[in-house]
Design a protein around this motif. Structure first.
Motif, PDB file in Angstrom:
ATOM      1  N   MET A 132       0.826  -1.198   0.000  1.00 45.53           N
ATOM      2  CA  MET A 132       0.000   0.000   0.000  1.00 45.53           C
ATOM      3  C   MET A 132       0.870   1.260   0.000  1.00 45.53           C
ATOM      4  O   MET A 132       0.651   2.196  -0.781  1.00 45.53           O
ATOM      5  N   ALA A 133       1.879   1.295   0.875  1.00 45.36           N
ATOM      6  CA  ALA A 133       2.765   2.463   0.951  1.00 45.36           C
ATOM      7  C   ALA A 133       3.533   2.653  -0.352  1.00 45.36           C
ATOM      8  O   ALA A 133       3.652   3.775  -0.866  1.00 45.36           O
ATOM      9  N   ALA A 134       4.046   1.549  -0.923  1.00 46.20           N
ATOM     10  CA  ALA A 134       4.821   1.643  -2.162  1.00 46.20           C
ATOM     11  C   ALA A 134       3.953   2.104  -3.324  1.00 46.20           C
ATOM     12  O   ALA A 134       4.391   2.887  -4.180  1.00 46.20           O
ATOM     13  N   ALA A 135       2.706   1.636  -3.370  1.00 45.78           N
ATOM     14  CA  ALA A 135       1.793   2.063  -4.433  1.00 45.78           C
ATOM     15  C   ALA A 135       1.490   3.555  -4.316  1.00 45.78           C
ATOM     16  O   ALA A 135       1.464   4.277  -5.327  1.00 45.78           O
ATOM     17  N   ILE A 136       1.286   4.031  -3.101  1.00 49.39           N
ATOM     18  CA  ILE A 136       0.977   5.455  -2.896  1.00 49.39           C
ATOM     19  C   ILE A 136       2.175   6.327  -3.290  1.00 49.39           C
ATOM     20  O   ILE A 136       2.020   7.350  -3.973  1.00 49.39           O
ATOM     21  N   THR A 137       3.380   5.926  -2.892  1.00 53.03           N
ATOM     22  CA  THR A 137       4.557   6.731  -3.268  1.00 53.03           C
ATOM     23  C   THR A 137       4.793   6.682  -4.776  1.00 53.03           C
ATOM     24  O   THR A 137       5.172   7.695  -5.378  1.00 53.03           O
ATOM     25  N   THR A 138       4.552   5.530  -5.394  1.00 53.83           N
ATOM     26  CA  THR A 138       4.690   5.436  -6.850  1.00 53.83           C
ATOM     27  C   THR A 138       3.720   6.378  -7.556  1.00 53.83           C
ATOM     28  O   THR A 138       4.094   7.107  -8.488  1.00 53.83           O
ATOM     29  N   LEU A 139       2.469   6.385  -7.117  1.00 55.61           N
ATOM     30  CA  LEU A 139       1.473   7.266  -7.719  1.00 55.61           C
ATOM     31  C   LEU A 139       1.849   8.729  -7.530  1.00 55.61           C
ATOM     32  O   LEU A 139       1.682   9.550  -8.445  1.00 55.61           O
ATOM     33  N   ALA A 140       2.394   9.076  -6.353  1.00 56.96           N
ATOM     34  CA  ALA A 140       2.788  10.466  -6.087  1.00 56.96           C
ATOM     35  C   ALA A 140       3.937  10.903  -6.997  1.00 56.96           C
ATOM     36  O   ALA A 140       3.904  11.987  -7.588  1.00 56.96           O
ATOM     37  N   VAL A 141       4.964  10.056  -7.122  1.00 57.85           N
ATOM     38  CA  VAL A 141       6.109  10.396  -7.976  1.00 57.85           C
ATOM     39  C   VAL A 141       5.653  10.537  -9.431  1.00 57.85           C
ATOM     40  O   VAL A 141       6.040  11.493 -10.124  1.00 57.85           O
ATOM     41  N   CYS A 142       4.853   9.595  -9.904  1.00 54.29           N
ATOM     42  CA  CYS A 142       4.373   9.657 -11.283  1.00 54.29           C
ATOM     43  C   CYS A 142       3.547  10.918 -11.523  1.00 54.29           C
ATOM     44  O   CYS A 142       3.639  11.550 -12.583  1.00 54.29           O
ATOM     45  N   PHE A 143       2.756  11.315 -10.532  1.00 56.43           N
ATOM     46  CA  PHE A 143       1.931  12.512 -10.696  1.00 56.43           C
ATOM     47  C   PHE A 143       2.806  13.760 -10.833  1.00 56.43           C
ATOM     48  O   PHE A 143       2.585  14.590 -11.729  1.00 56.43           O
ATOM     49  N   PHE A 144       3.817  13.918  -9.982  1.00 59.08           N
ATOM     50  CA  PHE A 144       4.701  15.087 -10.078  1.00 59.08           C
ATOM     51  C   PHE A 144       5.436  15.102 -11.414  1.00 59.08           C
ATOM     52  O   PHE A 144       5.623  16.157 -12.030  1.00 59.08           O
ATOM     53  N   TYR A 145       5.882  13.929 -11.873  1.00 61.90           N
ATOM     54  CA  TYR A 145       6.588  13.850 -13.150  1.00 61.90           C
ATOM     55  C   TYR A 145       5.640  14.196 -14.300  1.00 61.90           C
ATOM     56  O   TYR A 145       6.017  14.861 -15.271  1.00 61.90           O
ATOM     57  N   LEU A 146       4.392  13.729 -14.181  1.00 57.16           N
ATOM     58  CA  LEU A 146       3.405  14.034 -15.220  1.00 57.16           C
ATOM     59  C   LEU A 146       3.125  15.532 -15.313  1.00 57.16           C
ATOM     60  O   LEU A 146       2.892  16.057 -16.406  1.00 57.16           O
ATOM     61  N   LEU A 147       3.149  16.225 -14.175  1.00 54.48           N
ATOM     62  CA  LEU A 147       2.949  17.676 -14.197  1.00 54.48           C
ATOM     63  C   LEU A 147       3.926  18.344 -15.150  1.00 54.48           C
ATOM     64  O   LEU A 147       3.570  19.217 -15.945  1.00 54.48           O
ATOM     65  N   ALA A 148       5.196  17.938 -15.047  1.00 51.06           N
ATOM     66  CA  ALA A 148       6.238  18.544 -15.879  1.00 51.06           C
ATOM     67  C   ALA A 148       5.981  18.285 -17.356  1.00 51.06           C
ATOM     68  O   ALA A 148       6.078  19.202 -18.194  1.00 51.06           O
ATOM     69  N   GLN A 149       5.671  17.026 -17.689  1.00 48.82           N
ATOM     70  CA  GLN A 149       5.488  16.692 -19.094  1.00 48.82           C
ATOM     71  C   GLN A 149       4.264  17.392 -19.685  1.00 48.82           C
ATOM     72  O   GLN A 149       4.301  17.888 -20.819  1.00 48.82           O
ATOM     73  N   MET A 150       3.172  17.450 -18.933  1.00 41.60           N
ATOM     74  CA  MET A 150       1.957  18.077 -19.446  1.00 41.60           C
ATOM     75  C   MET A 150       2.139  19.586 -19.613  1.00 41.60           C
ATOM     76  O   MET A 150       1.680  20.181 -20.588  1.00 41.60           O
ATOM     77  N   ALA A 151       2.827  20.207 -18.637  1.00 37.16           N
ATOM     78  CA  ALA A 151       3.097  21.643 -18.763  1.00 37.16           C
ATOM     79  C   ALA A 151       3.985  21.914 -19.969  1.00 37.16           C
ATOM     80  O   ALA A 151       3.786  22.896 -20.708  1.00 37.16           O
ATOM     81  N   GLY A 152       4.963  21.048 -20.196  1.00 36.44           N
ATOM     82  CA  GLY A 152       5.830  21.194 -21.365  1.00 36.44           C
ATOM     83  C   GLY A 152       5.056  21.037 -22.664  1.00 36.44           C
ATOM     84  O   GLY A 152       5.301  21.756 -23.642  1.00 36.44           O
ATOM     85  N   ALA A 153       4.120  20.117 -22.704  1.00 37.85           N
ATOM     86  CA  ALA A 153       3.311  19.906 -23.904  1.00 37.85           C
ATOM     87  C   ALA A 153       2.490  21.149 -24.224  1.00 37.85           C
ATOM     88  O   ALA A 153       2.386  21.563 -25.386  1.00 37.85           O
ATOM     89  N   GLY A 154       1.902  21.744 -23.181  1.00 34.96           N
ATOM     90  CA  GLY A 154       1.108  22.948 -23.407  1.00 34.96           C
ATOM     91  C   GLY A 154       1.925  24.077 -23.994  1.00 34.96           C
ATOM     92  O   GLY A 154       1.535  24.717 -24.976  1.00 34.96           O
ATOM     93  N   GLY A 155       3.103  24.313 -23.417  1.00 41.88           N
ATOM     94  CA  GLY A 155       3.958  25.384 -23.912  1.00 41.88           C
ATOM     95  C   GLY A 155       4.468  25.125 -25.318  1.00 41.88           C
ATOM     96  O   GLY A 155       4.523  26.023 -26.166  1.00 41.88           O
TER      97      GLY A 155
END
Length: 544
Positions: A132-155
């Motif tokens: 459970m803890a590992a899944a939550i941390t994985t989802l959190a890391v992926c979400f922060f990384y996705l922020l960067a990629q999506m913001a880059g796509a918009g620009g």
């Protein structure tokens, strides 16, 4: 060569119809690849790990494709163009981080796990709390990384189509998110990996061509290029010296450096790549290919970044849609006009699509495999009270539904992160990964006494402290460039939390272990040692 005016970037400066045509061609080709690759997605191993069917060189190129994200191409080039030496520190940090990941965790993780990082962390510990803890941390890391990629796509797409303003860029981010969902739903890991391979080849080839072009314009003299960058930069010679960005607060630089160097070894989407090869030998071969490709690319960013600073100028870059992230596309436009701009931007767009697809399938696999299959399904009973058999098709179904949810969250987060340097946003993801995942990974692999309480304390403590410090930092509020500029809740002065959250993750893992009287199985610890070092049984399920 005709010099294209760069003071502003509008639809007059490029050809939106040509750009859209190049974009459409890239999307059509990559969708064709995904559909072709999806024909064999019948089992969880096919969907998550591509049936372990890739060779070492293929996986090495795909790893490079996963690692050389939009941050590497757009964010770092922009950071060097605007901040010079301090921007190049991102390249150095990302490269050194890869060496740490290879030396400490990559092959050991591949040998021990099955599909996800939690397979390794829960191998000799209690399944339910650790997964459970590992899944939550994985989802959190992926979400922060996705922020960067999506913001880059918009620009990026906004620059290409001459779209300015938050509403236009938000629509672009939404389109990217929908495409990402389609890629992952159809192709799984196999389709995503082939897109990564194609994208990595095109990205590196495009960067090589632009680097040679920039050097040719400067007589193949790096010194001449740097002199031109100094002459064009508002900061003058300071662009070649340390301190232009981080000189006012060296603690911020130290925190960033810790996050960059230690973060890769905790990135679940990079570690998951090693599960797609059939043997430990192929995993090692993929490592060799990846390090040469990644190292070579980061050397090219020095020329591309200073080339953008010299030929385009920091002021023009900052004024363009996409801001600092537009340096590489603007350099391409300056060198080769609309055609090269369209090609390079389409490659960068393919980069973003491929990386977000990899992140999304990692997050979906973590939820479906770790939470649904190994926690929820494990507790399912038949009518007579006996344990129900697992439903592998149900696991893949849940993964596909998770993809849609993650895609929607990524779109909303990317809209909120517009205007941030994507290399900087990725550094936040690295800090979360290094704080929440790396301590537990290293303790699990190298400390036999490590136990469940230590793992849970380390993961939740590292994750919670990193997110709290980000929320109360200048990144989140208090300035015009913050994610939420309308409020001011700044309590933590540094932009990156790594200097506190990373050591805290290690300390909590140690403290939780020594204060727990629960002894874990020495037999499982010994088995994990053998498997991590030899790869024996790595293809089998990690059940105990």
């Amino acid at each position: 060569m005709n010099v294209i005016p760069m003071s502003t970037t509008t639809t007059a400066d490029n050809n939106p119809i040509l750009n859209i045509a190049i974009f459409a061609a890239f999307v059509a080709v990559t969708l064709f690849i995904v559909i072709r690759a999806s024909r064999n997605n019948k089992t969880a191993a096919d969907y998550y790990a591509a049936g372990r069917s890739f060779t070492g060189p293929q996986n090495g190129i795909a790893i490079a494709g996963d690692y050389l994200s939009a941050a590497s191409f757009l964010g770092i080039c922009g950071a060097i163009a605007v901040n010079g030496y301090d921007g190049f520190l991102y390249s150095i940090g990302f490269l050194v981080a890869w060496l740490v990941a290879l030396l400490l965790v990559a092959e050991l993780m591949r040998n021990t796990g099955k599909f996800t990082m939690a397979d390794v962390l829960s191998f000799r510990l209690k399944q339910r709390p650790v997964r459970m803890a590992a899944a939550i941390t994985t989802l959190a890391v992926c979400f922060f990384y996705l922020l960067a990629q999506m913001a880059g796509a918009g620009g990026l797409v906004s620059l290409l189509l001459g779209i300015d303003g938050r509403i236009g860029q938000s629509i672009v981010i939404g389109v990217v998110g929908v495409l990402m969902i389609v890629y992952v739903l159809i192709g799984g890991m196999k389709g995503t990996t082939w897109v990564q391979i194609v994208k990595a080849v095109l990205l590196i080839a495009g960067a090589v061509v632009m680097t040679i072009w920039v050097l040719a314009l400067n007589g193949f003299s790096l010194n001449t290029l740097l002199e031109a960058a100094v002459a064009k930069s508002p900061a003058g010679e300071a662009v070649l010296a340390p301190g232009l960005q981080y000189g006012a607060n060296p603690w911020d630089f130290l925190s960033l450096g810790m996050a960059l160097v230690l973060g890769t070894a905790g990135l679940p989407h990079v570690l998951m790549r090693f599960y797609t090869v059939p043997t430990a030998k192929e995993a090692r071969r993929s490592v060799v290919w990846a390090i040469w490709l990644i190292g070579g690319f980061y050397l090219l960013t020095l020329v591309l970044g200073y080339g953008a600073g010299a030929l385009v100028g920091a002021d023009a870059i900052l004024a363009a849609p996409g801001g600092v992230n537009s340096a590489a596309p603007l350099l391409a436009q300056h060198l080769g006009g609309p055609i090269l701009l369209g090609f390079i931007s389409a490659v960068a767009f393919a980069t973003i699509l491929a990386v977000v697809a990899g992140l999304t399938i990692t997050a979906a696999a973590s939820f479906a495999h770790d939470i649904y299959a190994n926690i929820i399904q494990k507790n399912r009973k038949n009518a007579d009270g006996t344990a129900a058999d697992p439903d592998p098709n149900g696991e893949v179904r849940v993964a596909r539904r998770t993809v849609v949810v993650i895609g929607i969250l990524a779109i909303l987060g990317g809209i909120g992160a517009q205007g941030q340097n994507i290399a900087f946003l990725v550094a936040l993801a690295f800090a979360v990964a290094a704080s929440a995942n790396l301590p537990t990974i290293l303790y699990s692999l190298f400390w036999r006494r490590f136990n469940t309480r230590g793992a849970v304390w380390s993961m939740y403590g590292g994750l919670g402290s990193a997110i709290l410090l980000i929320v109360f930092s200048p990144v989140f509020s208090g300035s015009e460039t913050a994610m939420i500029p309308g409020i001011d809740i700044v309590l933590w002065p540094l932009n990156n939390p790594g200097i506190v959250s990373i050591p805290l993750g290690f300390i909590l893992g140690w403290l939780g272990t020594i204060t727990s009287r629960t002894a874990e199985s020495p037999q499982l610890a010994a088995e994990m040692d053998v498997r991590s070092l030899t790869g024996f049984g790595a293809e089998k399920a990690t059940e105990h």
